[in-house]
Design an enzyme around this catalytic site. Structure first.
Site, short mmCIF file in Angstrom:
data_model
loop_
_atom_site.label_atom_id
_atom_site.label_comp_id
_atom_site.label_asym_id
_atom_site.label_seq_id
_atom_site.Cartn_x
_atom_site.Cartn_y
_atom_site.Cartn_z
N ARG A 146 1.91 -0.89 -0.74
CA ARG A 146 2.13 -1.39 0.61
C ARG A 146 3.41 -0.69 1.04
O ARG A 146 3.42 -0.48 2.46
CB ARG A 146 2.09 -2.79 0.57
CG ARG A 146 0.87 -3.72 0.41
CD ARG A 146 1.04 -4.80 0.08
NE ARG A 146 1.56 -5.77 1.06
CZ ARG A 146 2.38 -7.10 1.01
NH1 ARG A 146 2.03 -7.56 -0.14
NH2 ARG A 146 2.95 -7.59 2.02
N ASP A 169 -1.29 -8.95 -5.13
CA ASP A 169 -0.48 -9.74 -4.48
C ASP A 169 -1.23 -10.80 -3.40
O ASP A 169 -2.14 -10.71 -3.14
CB ASP A 169 0.43 -9.13 -3.39
CG ASP A 169 1.35 -7.84 -4.23
OD1 ASP A 169 1.67 -8.27 -5.44
OD2 ASP A 169 2.02 -7.11 -3.40
N TYR A 225 -6.45 2.12 -4.87
CA TYR A 225 -6.39 1.20 -3.57
C TYR A 225 -6.57 1.71 -2.40
O TYR A 225 -6.24 3.23 -2.26
CB TYR A 225 -4.98 0.55 -3.57
CG TYR A 225 -4.61 -0.24 -4.62
CD1 TYR A 225 -4.69 -1.69 -4.62
CD2 TYR A 225 -4.02 -0.02 -5.93
CE1 TYR A 225 -4.42 -2.64 -5.29
CE2 TYR A 225 -3.82 -0.94 -7.00
CZ TYR A 225 -3.98 -2.18 -6.63
OH TYR A 225 -3.64 -3.44 -7.62
N ARG A 269 -2.53 -7.51 -11.30
CA ARG A 269 -2.04 -9.02 -10.60
C ARG A 269 -1.99 -8.73 -9.06
O ARG A 269 -0.69 -8.50 -8.77
CB ARG A 269 -0.88 -9.39 -11.38
CG ARG A 269 -1.29 -9.95 -12.50
CD ARG A 269 -0.26 -10.23 -13.57
NE ARG A 269 0.65 -9.22 -13.96
CZ ARG A 269 1.43 -9.19 -15.25
NH1 ARG A 269 1.74 -10.18 -15.59
NH2 ARG A 269 2.10 -8.03 -15.59
#
Length: 254
Positions: free
Chosen positions: A197, A52, A110, A50
């Site tokens: 992040r 962001d 990522y 999910r």
């Protein structure tokens, strides 16, 4: 009834993340709409990751159940004609009825991209974070090494997250320069809300010299979001790889 798996790529710039929101367009919402129109039944997809608001993906995974007779492998071609240009289903196939992308052993990678130059590059603004401040990659790599392995990543999790445990496993972190871009690649078995992040923001602080690399270990031990660096902007983050580990039962035998 059959279960279909989708591999979905998207530019997240115009969306409020993956998950359906009461006010705002989302990737999940667009998929539900397009699939429901195509298959003439109410479809609700289940996403593996999910992401962001503003985050991109090359390979997010979703499943849904349908009674439609259209072959599963043809759905990607048909539904892409009903999706906006910034969302594409790259693959579709039938899977076992009990396959659930969030309950299977997997690892995700990522990439966080940083554009470093005197001035921003307009055509990269949606997919990289810009900085004119020099970053020491060796210091960043040294700091990143403390994050590899199984740890309590509470310091690297948004305070808004509601989870049973903040323990996660990072398999690897690599940091490399590609021209004027710096790429932070993080591979793990699961991530907390904003975790990558915050890792990127913290490692950039190390690269700028705000604190020494070994301070990353102290941040981990603090288990306090205030101890870590800032949350890096969403635009630089992309889900680039999704791998299933130790099994192949996601595909149907039918």
């Amino acid at each position: 009834m059959k279960r279909v798996k989708l591999v979905v790529a998207y530019d997240g710039t115009a969306y409020h993340g993956w998950q359906v929101q009461p006010n705002g367009r989302t990737i999940e919402g667009e998929l539900n709409r397009a699939l429901s129109e195509l298959l003439q039944e109410e479809i609700q997809v289940i996403g593996a990751s999910r992401t962001d608001s503003g985050v991109h993906a090359l390979c997010n995974v979703a499943v849904f159940d349908t009674q439609a007779r259209i072959p599963a492998e043809k759905i990607c071609y048909a539904v892409n004609q009903r999706l906006p240009e910034d969302i594409r289903v790259r693959e579709s196939c039938e899977v076992a009825p009990d396959f659930h992308p969030r309950h299977c052993s997997s690892r995700k990678t990522y990439e966080y991209r940083i554009y470093q130059d005197t001035f921003p590059e307009p055509v990269r603004r949606l997919y990289t974070y810009f900085t004119y401040v020099p970053l020491d990659l060796d210091r960043m790599r040294e700091g990143a090494a403390y994050l590899v392995g199984e740890h309590d990543f509470k310091s690297f999790c948004s305070v808004a997250a509601v989870v049973e445990t903040t323990v996660r496993t990072i398999l690897s972190i690599t940091i490399k320069r590609q021209g004027k871009e710096i790429v932070i690649s993080v591979c793990g078995t699961g991530f907390l809300y904003n975790m990558v992040r915050i890792i990127a923001g913290t490692l950039m602080e190390v690269g700028r010299g705000s604190y020494p690399p070994e301070h990353v270990r102290e941040i981990l031990e603090a288990k306090d979001r205030q101890a870590a660096g800032p949350t890096a902007p969403a635009c630089g983050l992309t889900l680039v790889k999704y791998e299933w580990t130790g099994q192949d039962e996601n595909r149907s035998d039918s």
